[in-house]
Design an enzyme around this catalytic site. Structure first.
Site, PDB file in Angstrom:
ATOM      1  N   GLU A  55       0.866  -1.187   0.000  1.00  0.00           N
ATOM      2  CA  GLU A  55       0.000   0.000   0.000  1.00  0.00           C
ATOM      3  C   GLU A  55       0.892   1.223   0.000  1.00  0.00           C
ATOM      4  O   GLU A  55       1.981   1.224   0.589  1.00  0.00           O
ATOM      5  CB  GLU A  55      -0.884   0.001   1.257  1.00  0.00           C
ATOM      6  CG  GLU A  55      -1.750   1.262   1.341  1.00  0.00           C
ATOM      7  CD  GLU A  55      -2.834   1.214   2.413  1.00  0.00           C
ATOM      8  OE1 GLU A  55      -2.723   0.386   3.335  1.00  0.00           O
ATOM      9  OE2 GLU A  55      -3.782   2.010   2.315  1.00  0.00           O
TER      10      GLU A  55
ATOM     11  N   CYS B 133      -6.477   0.844   2.839  1.00  0.00           N
ATOM     12  CA  CYS B 133      -7.518   1.875   2.877  1.00  0.00           C
ATOM     13  C   CYS B 133      -7.441   2.843   1.703  1.00  0.00           C
ATOM     14  O   CYS B 133      -8.436   3.519   1.425  1.00  0.00           O
ATOM     15  CB  CYS B 133      -7.431   2.649   4.187  1.00  0.00           C
ATOM     16  SG  CYS B 133      -7.933   1.677   5.609  1.00  0.00           S
TER      17      CYS B 133
ATOM     18  N   ASN C  63     -11.853  -3.372   0.172  1.00  0.00           N
ATOM     19  CA  ASN C  63     -10.719  -3.625   1.064  1.00  0.00           C
ATOM     20  C   ASN C  63     -11.189  -4.191   2.396  1.00  0.00           C
ATOM     21  O   ASN C  63     -11.400  -5.379   2.526  1.00  0.00           O
ATOM     22  CB  ASN C  63      -9.891  -2.347   1.251  1.00  0.00           C
ATOM     23  CG  ASN C  63      -8.833  -2.513   2.328  1.00  0.00           C
ATOM     24  OD1 ASN C  63      -8.153  -3.538   2.349  1.00  0.00           O
ATOM     25  ND2 ASN C  63      -8.703  -1.566   3.234  1.00  0.00           N
ATOM     26  N   GLU C  64     -11.399  -3.319   3.346  1.00  0.00           N
ATOM     27  CA  GLU C  64     -11.665  -3.794   4.717  1.00  0.00           C
ATOM     28  C   GLU C  64     -13.103  -3.428   5.085  1.00  0.00           C
ATOM     29  O   GLU C  64     -13.349  -2.818   6.101  1.00  0.00           O
ATOM     30  CB  GLU C  64     -10.661  -3.105   5.649  1.00  0.00           C
ATOM     31  CG  GLU C  64     -10.535  -3.696   7.006  1.00  0.00           C
ATOM     32  CD  GLU C  64      -9.461  -2.973   7.808  1.00  0.00           C
ATOM     33  OE1 GLU C  64      -9.607  -1.760   8.038  1.00  0.00           O
ATOM     34  OE2 GLU C  64      -8.477  -3.619   8.200  1.00  0.00           O
TER      35      GLU C  64
HETATM   36  O1  AHR Z   1      -2.173  -1.670   6.955  1.00  0.00           O
HETATM   37  C1  AHR Z   1      -2.671  -0.423   7.338  1.00  0.00           C
HETATM   38  C2  AHR Z   1      -4.179  -0.347   7.222  1.00  0.00           C
HETATM   39  O2  AHR Z   1      -4.780  -1.239   8.097  1.00  0.00           O
HETATM   40  C3  AHR Z   1      -4.745  -0.753   5.892  1.00  0.00           C
HETATM   41  O3  AHR Z   1      -4.718   0.284   4.981  1.00  0.00           O
HETATM   42  C4  AHR Z   1      -6.147  -1.124   6.219  1.00  0.00           C
HETATM   43  O4  AHR Z   1      -6.678  -2.079   5.345  1.00  0.00           O
HETATM   44  C5  AHR Z   1      -6.073  -1.585   7.650  1.00  0.00           C
HETATM   45  O5  AHR Z   1      -7.010  -0.935   8.429  1.00  0.00           O
END
Ligand code: AHR
Length: 645
Positions: A48, A235, A366-367
């Site tokens: 990322e 994120c 993603n999350e």
């Molecule tokens: O790894 C850091 C962050 O942690 C990532 O962007 C996210 O997916 C998670 O909350």
């Protein structure tokens, strides 16, 4: 503080085959009983653009805000001479996508500070380039690299400009190494020049690609031999708002046409503000696929699913307006795998890669969490499974491995026959030690697991006090024995985040630390490397009798490529443990085993001053036969490779 009592030399002395039989621990490996078939590429990487991972990191561009597109168009730049001599303009731009440029009058100039300075090495070559347009007179351009004290390290000049935009280049060769250099660009000789896309790249990039990636950082990734690479996050896929989401189509083609946006880590943490953090997308989706191919990692792109980050705005695309998002996914599959006769396959070919990139997996969101996610995932699933049943979809289960979002997601995803569920876990070391059996009872017939983001936190999540110490690394290693042991369910795993710049980070801990010229691996990195460099094709049953002690964690695999049985052992106790090892069913055992040992004090960390304080030591072990004694150092991860039929 506990100290390791062994170094590589004493270790070799202690590895006495057939030593005394008062073993506290017995380990039995049933070498001839192949178990679950593993994904040989189960250990991968998560990339990322956080902590200056891409801009200011992997992407080797040394000029910050080269296109003058930051909201403060001169951020990163200093005016040399009269401020009235430098003006930000946008009429008749070089790029209509990124319309800003500077007009510089003769006698003045601009200086770029780079990303926490510009790192240059003595004797190496650096390509300066800029788009130029002459607006008055026939001036020349003087280019200098200066050190932190203003001393000239290298210089060059350009002249003969036209009234239309044209690309001009000159190579600079610094006479000294400097981590905090600045780039000065000055107009001389009367008149004025328009400048845009002012750029400086080392020639020494990964594979010497012009405008490419930092060689040392890619090498760190290649050395891991990762089975897959997840990109571009994280994120940043989601954005604070949908307008700031990652859109892959804006990241391919000429770099001047890749519209810059703010990096969501710019202002995410009040305690670690990074106001100069933007995404240039110089490292875009084509480069990501190319990188995966270079390092032998299966690509795993993650796309926005119509949701902005639920920690921020949580903005949603209405369910009946998701088509463009789903179309982005379909087009990405065609971009990666389609024939050169297809619309997006043709674009890939035009960029220099007629052969497909062999995409097999795609992440949807993603999350994300809750019903809002499940509803959107279902829409993607329906279309993508109908049109591309060959692509495995990765779905989200929220930010935690056992909260209410997680508990909601799993049954819903099971109902949808999801392929692979992405579980995230940032927790203290104890969690990792206590969860080595987490997957023993997972449903073998349901969706598979991608343990997609994890890292032991020595303090707590998002604390700036978190450290990449050996204790955290061993906690992760212990957990990884459980992941490997359950490799029929847990198909993939990746530590997160991957990179952090020592002066530009937002999130700790991280796998690899960098500055403007160097990078080093943490103890956690070497744990990842030991697992990923020693994978297997199948698990083999392994029995541990530790007499009630709970500080031993083991997994065993068989690797058909090398013919090796591989035993991984974490001794998380603070004393040397004598173990009796028994490799049952092992025929034609080679007389020497290879051993890799990672050991030290729990609080040990690596650093630029001591980058290999915690580092795997390789040794050879004479073995008398399938049964022998072995001494496992305190606070250690050991990988033993035995060649046997
Ligand atoms: O790894 C850091 C962050 O942690 C990532 O962007 C996210 O997916 C998670 O909350």
């Amino acid at each position: 503080m506990k100290m390791s009592i062994l170094n590589s030399v004493s270790l070799a002395v202690l590895l006495v085959a057939g030593a005394t039989a008062h073993a506290a621990v017995t380990i039995t490996v049933q070498t001839d009983q192949p178990g679950a078939v593993l994904n040989r590429g189960m250990w991968g990487i998560f990339f990322e653009d956080i902590n200056l991972g891409a801009d200011g990191g992997l992407y080797a561009e040394l000029v910050k805000n080269r296109s003058f597109e930051f909201p403060d168009a001169l951020m990163g730049w200093e005016v040399l001479g009269a401020t009235s001599g430098v003006e930000v303009r946008d009429e008749k731009p070089f790029s209509t996508v990124q319309p800003h440029y500077v007009r510089v009058q003769s006698g003045t100039g601009i200086a770029n500070e780079g990303f926490r300075g510009i790192g240059v090495k003595a004797g190496e070559s650096y390509d300066f380039s800029t788009q130029v347009r002459a607006t008055a007179g026939s001036p020349a351009l003087e280019i200098k690299l200066v050190d932190a004290a203003g001393k000239i390290l290298a210089s060059g000049s350009l002249k003969n400009f036209t009234a239309g935009w044209s690309l001009k280049k000159v190579t600079l060769r610094p006479n000294a190494t400097e981590t905090k250099a600045h780039l000065q660009v000055t107009v001389v000789g009367g008149g004025a020049l328009d400048l845009d896309m002012v750029s400086l790249f080392p020639q020494n990039t990964w594979k010497n690609r012009p405008g490419g990636l930092r060689a040392d950082m890619v090498q760190m990734l290649a050395d891991l031999k990762p089975g897959f690479m997840r990109f571009p996050g994280g994120c940043i896929v989601e954005g604070h708002t949908l307008a700031q989401r990652y859109q892959w189509k804006t990241t391919i083609g000429p770099v001047a046409e890749r519209k810059l946006i703010m990096n969501r880590w710019n202002d995410e943490f009040k305690h670690r503000p990074t106001p100069d953090y933007y995404q240039s997308f110089g490292l875009g989706f084509y480069e990501y696929f190319q990188l995966c191919e270079d390092i032998g990692a299966s690509p795993l792109p993650i796309l926005n699913c119509g949701m902005a980050c639920q920690f921020n705005s949580g903005e949603l695309v209405p369910l009946d307006q998701l088509d463009p998002y789903i179309q982005d996914a379909l087009d990405l599959i065609e971009f990666a795998n389609g024939p050169v006769t297809s619309a997006w396959g043709a674009k890939r070919a035009a960029l220099g890669h007629p052969m497909p990139f062999n995409l097999k997996m795609l992440g949807v969101g993603n999350e994300q969490w809750d019903q809002q996610y499940i509803e959107r995932y279902a829409k993607f699933h329906q279309v993508l499974k109908a049109q591309h049943p060959e692509i495995k979809l990765v779905s989200a289960a929220g930010p935690s491995p056992n909260d209410e979002h997680f508990k909601y997601a799993w049954p819903e995803l099971r109902k949808l026959h999801a392929d692979i569920v992405d579980e995230h876990c940032y927790a203290n070391p104890l969690w990792f030690f206590e969860n080595t059996h987490r997957y023993d009872n997972y449903d073998r017939n349901g969706p598979k697991v991608f343990f997609g983001e994890y890292a032991a936190q020595s303090d707590k999540v998002v604390s700036t006090n978190n450290e990449n110490n050996l204790e955290c690394a061993l906690a992760e290693a212990a957990c990884m024995t459980g992941l490997e042991h359950n490799g029929d369910v847990v198909r993939m795993a990746s530590y997160a985040p991957l990179f952090a710049h020592v002066e530009g980070w937002q999130w700790k801990p991280d796998l690899i630390w960098t500055d403007n010229l160097r990078s080093y691996g943490t103890p956690n990195y070497y744990v990842q490397k030991l697992f990923a460099n020693n994978p297997g094709n199948v698990t083999v049953p392994v029995k541990l009798d530790a007499g009630g002690a709970s500080t031993f964690f083991i997994s065993a695999t068989r690797d058909y490529d090398s013919g090796d049985t591989i035993l991984k052992v974490v001794n998380a106790g603070n004393s040397l443990v004598e173990a009796s090892l028994n490799f049952t069913g092992a025929q034609n055992l080679a007389s020497k085993a290879r051993v890799f040992t990672l050991a030290g004090s729990l609080s040990d960390e690596n650093s630029f001053a001591s980058p290999k304080k915690i580092f795997p030591v390789e040794s050879k072990l004479e073995i008398p036969g399938p049964q022998f004694e072995y001494l496992f150092p305190p606070d250690s991860l050991t990988v033993l490779r035995l060649k046997a039929n």
